[in-house]
Motif scaffolding. Structure first.
Motif, PDB file in Angstrom:
ATOM      1  N   GLY A   1     -63.836 101.351 -13.218  1.00 56.70           N
ATOM      2  CA  GLY A   1     -64.930 100.493 -12.774  1.00 56.70           C
ATOM      3  C   GLY A   1     -65.973 101.181 -11.940  1.00 56.70           C
ATOM      4  N   GLY A   2     -65.740 102.449 -11.609  1.00 56.49           N
ATOM      5  CA  GLY A   2     -66.724 103.196 -10.841  1.00 56.49           C
ATOM      6  C   GLY A   2     -66.964 102.593  -9.471  1.00 56.49           C
ATOM      7  N   ALA A   3     -68.231 102.519  -9.082  1.00 57.07           N
ATOM      8  CA  ALA A   3     -68.595 102.018  -7.754  1.00 57.07           C
ATOM      9  C   ALA A   3     -68.203 100.564  -7.569  1.00 57.07           C
ATOM     10  N   ALA A   4     -68.089  99.819  -8.666  1.00 57.69           N
ATOM     11  CA  ALA A   4     -67.724  98.394  -8.588  1.00 57.69           C
ATOM     12  C   ALA A   4     -66.223  98.189  -8.478  1.00 57.69           C
ATOM     13  N   GLY A   5     -65.441  99.260  -8.542  1.00 56.13           N
ATOM     14  CA  GLY A   5     -64.008  99.160  -8.372  1.00 56.13           C
ATOM     15  C   GLY A   5     -63.316  98.395  -9.481  1.00 56.13           C
ATOM     16  N   ALA A   6     -62.175  97.773  -9.147  1.00 56.48           N
ATOM     17  CA  ALA A   6     -61.379  97.066 -10.149  1.00 56.48           C
ATOM     18  C   ALA A   6     -62.153  95.929 -10.790  1.00 56.48           C
ATOM     19  N   GLU A   7     -62.995  95.257 -10.012  1.00 56.59           N
ATOM     20  CA  GLU A   7     -63.814  94.178 -10.587  1.00 56.59           C
ATOM     21  C   GLU A   7     -64.738  94.728 -11.667  1.00 56.59           C
ATOM     22  N   GLY A   8     -65.299  95.899 -11.400  1.00 54.06           N
ATOM     23  CA  GLY A   8     -66.124  96.540 -12.420  1.00 54.06           C
ATOM     24  C   GLY A   8     -65.315  96.936 -13.631  1.00 54.06           C
ATOM     25  N   GLY A   9     -64.051  97.333 -13.409  1.00 55.40           N
ATOM     26  CA  GLY A   9     -63.184  97.659 -14.527  1.00 55.40           C
ATOM     27  C   GLY A   9     -62.933  96.462 -15.423  1.00 55.40           C
ATOM     28  N   VAL A  10     -62.740  95.292 -14.818  1.00 54.01           N
ATOM     29  CA  VAL A  10     -62.544  94.071 -15.598  1.00 54.01           C
ATOM     30  C   VAL A  10     -63.811  93.737 -16.385  1.00 54.01           C
ATOM     31  N   GLN A  11     -64.970  93.943 -15.771  1.00 59.71           N
ATOM     32  CA  GLN A  11     -66.228  93.717 -16.499  1.00 59.71           C
ATOM     33  C   GLN A  11     -66.328  94.640 -17.707  1.00 59.71           C
ATOM     34  N   GLU A  12     -65.885  95.883 -17.529  1.00 59.49           N
ATOM     35  CA  GLU A  12     -65.888  96.823 -18.652  1.00 59.49           C
ATOM     36  C   GLU A  12     -64.915  96.368 -19.740  1.00 59.49           C
ATOM     37  N   MET A  13     -63.786  95.812 -19.347  1.00 54.65           N
ATOM     38  CA  MET A  13     -62.824  95.295 -20.319  1.00 54.65           C
ATOM     39  C   MET A  13     -63.454  94.188 -21.158  1.00 54.65           C
ATOM     40  N   ASN A  14     -64.179  93.282 -20.515  1.00 52.07           N
ATOM     41  CA  ASN A  14     -64.814  92.192 -21.258  1.00 52.07           C
ATOM     42  C   ASN A  14     -65.914  92.700 -22.176  1.00 52.07           C
TER      43      ASN A  14
END
Length: 354
Positions: free
Chosen positions: A140-153
Motif C-alpha cells: 500500500g505504500g504511503a497509505a499503508g494497509a488501507e492503501g493495500g486494500v484499495q490496490e486489492m479492489n
C-alpha cells in the motif's frame, strides 16, 4: 454468532451476472446438458473451471454474493506477489498485529524481522492474518494497509471480478466485504499463473525464523490445505473459515495435462470438509470432456473499467463476451435460492424415480 456482521449484498448491477456468459446467471445449477449431476456438497455456491482454457465446466450460483473468509488472501497474493521483493527484510510494527484475537496467525512478533518470502509462506500455509496485514502495508505504500486494500479492489476490477470488494486484507469479516465463486475462480487463475505462488502453494512446511532480540525461538509451520497431501496432481489452493462465511475453499489440480480449479463458498464441515468437497467437484470436472463448458473465465483485456463511485459497477461485456454467450453450448440451468446440495439431491431422487 452474536456480533458477527451480516452480509448485505450491494445493489444488483445489470452486467455483473452476465460476466462469463448468461448460462452462469442462474442462482442454481449450471452444467452441460450431457453431464451427469455433480456430487452433492454443502457449499451454497461453487465453480469448476479450466485454468488454461478458461472454460467453466460447471457451477452453482456462480454469481451469488457471499463472504470470502481467508480465501480473500488469494486476492492479496494476486495483487502484491509481482510487486514485492521476496528477499526484502521487513520489521513488523504494532499496526500489523491488529487482528481478531484467536484468529489464525503466522506467529509473527512485533519488532521481529522477516523476509517477504517468509510472510508469503505464513500467509498461504497457515493463513496468517498478521502476515496479511504486513503484506498489505508493504504493497500500500504511503497509505499503508488501507492503501493495500484499495490496490486489492483495483486488481479485482482489472481481473473482471466485479462482484468482489475487500475491506480487510486477510478476509476477516467486515461490513461491505463480499465475493462470488466466479470471481474467486478469476482470482485463483491469476494466482496460479504466477510461478512463485505455485511454489508457495505446494510447500508442505516452512520455518518461521527465531527472533533473538525478542527472545522468540524459531518454529515450523505446516500447510493446512490437505489437498496437496491427499489428492493426486494437486497444485495447491487456500482454505478459509469464519462464523459468518462458514467454510470457503479454493483448490486446483492437474490430471493428464489438464488443470482445473474449484472454488466454493458457504460450506459446512460435515459430512465432508471443505477441501473434500472441492476434491469431489474436481473429480467430477475431470470426468467431463475438455470441451465441456457452460461459460468461461473472462480475460481482463476484454473490459474497459470506467471510474465509478460504486465498489461493484462492472463494465458491460465486450463484443467478444456477447459472442461467447450466443455460441456457448446448451446447459442445465436451474434456479435455486438455497444451498446447491438441496438442488442436486432433489434431482438425483427425481432421476432414480424416472
Amino acid at each position: 454468532m452474536q456480533g458477527v456482521p451480516r452480509l448485505t449484498p450491494p445493489p444488483e448491477s445489470p452486467g455483473a451476472r452476465l460476466v462469463g456468459g448468461d448460462q452462469l446467471a442462474t442462482s442454481g445449477l449450471a452444467i452441460p446438458s450431457s453431464a451427469p449431476l455433480p456430487p452433492a456438497v454443502t457449499a451454497t455456491s461453487w465453480v469448476v473451471a479450466d485454468l488454461d482454457s478458461g472454460a467453466v465446466v460447471g457451477a452453482c450460483g456462480a454469481h451469488e454474493y457471499a463472504t470470502p473468509a481467508s480465501v480473500q488472501k488469494l486476492l492479496l497474493a494476486a495483487t502484491m506477489l509481482g510487486r514485492l521483493d521476496p528477499q526484502q527484510i521487513v520489521t513488523v510494527n504494532d499496526a500489523d498485529m491488529q487482528y481478531e484475537p484467536g484468529s489464525s496467525s503466522a506467529g509473527l512478533v512485533e519488532g521481529g524481522q522477516y523476509t517477504v518470502e517468509t510472510l508469503w509462506l505464513g500467509l498461504l500455509l497457515v493463513s496468517g492474518n498478521d502476515a496479511a496485514n504486513v503484506l498489505a502495508r508493504l504493497g500500500g505504500g504511503a497509505a499503508g494497509a488501507e492503501g493495500g486494500v484499495q490496490e486489492m479492489n483495483a486488481q479485482a476490477k482489472k481481473l473482471g471480478a466485479f462482484q468482489t470488494h475487500a475491506v480487510t486484507p486477510s478476509g476477516l469479516d467486515a461490513p461491505g466485504q463480499f465475493t462470488t465463486a466466479y470471481d474467486l475462480a478469476l482470482i485463483a487463475r491469476a494466482c496460479f499463473a504466477d510461478a512463485a505462488f505455485r511454489r508457495y502453494a505446494l510447500t508442505k512446511q516452512a520455518q518461521i525464523p527465531a527472533q533473538p532480540l525478542k527472545q522468540r525461538e524459531g518454529f515450523q509451520i505446516q500447510n493446512q490445505n490437505s489437498l496437496i497431501e491427499q489428492y493426486p496432481g494437486a497444485l495447491g489452493g487456500k482454505t478459509g473459515y469464519t462464523d459468518l462465511s462458514r467454510h470457503t475453499y479454493v483448490g486446483a489440480a492437474e490430471r493428464n495435462g489438464r488443470r482445473l480449479v474449484v472454488t466454493l463458498l458457504g460450506a459446512e464441515h460435515a459430512p465432508q470438509l471443505g477441501w473434500e468437497q472441492g476434491a469431489a467437484l474436481l473429480d467430477w470436472g475431470f470426468a467431463q470432456p475438455a470441451t465441456a463448458s457452460v461459460g468461461r473465465l473472462v480475460d481482463p483485456a476484454e473490459f474497459v473499467v470506467a471510474p465509478s463511485p460504486s465498489p461493484v459497477d462492472p463494465a458491460m461485456p465486450s463484443a467478444a463476451e456477447a459472442h461467447a454467450r450466443k455460441t456457448a453450448p446448451p446447459a442445465i440451468a436451474l434456479g435455486a435460492a438455497a444451498a446447491c446440495v438441496v438442488l442436486a439431491t432433489a434431482l438425483r431422487r427425481r432421476r432414480r424415480r424416472s
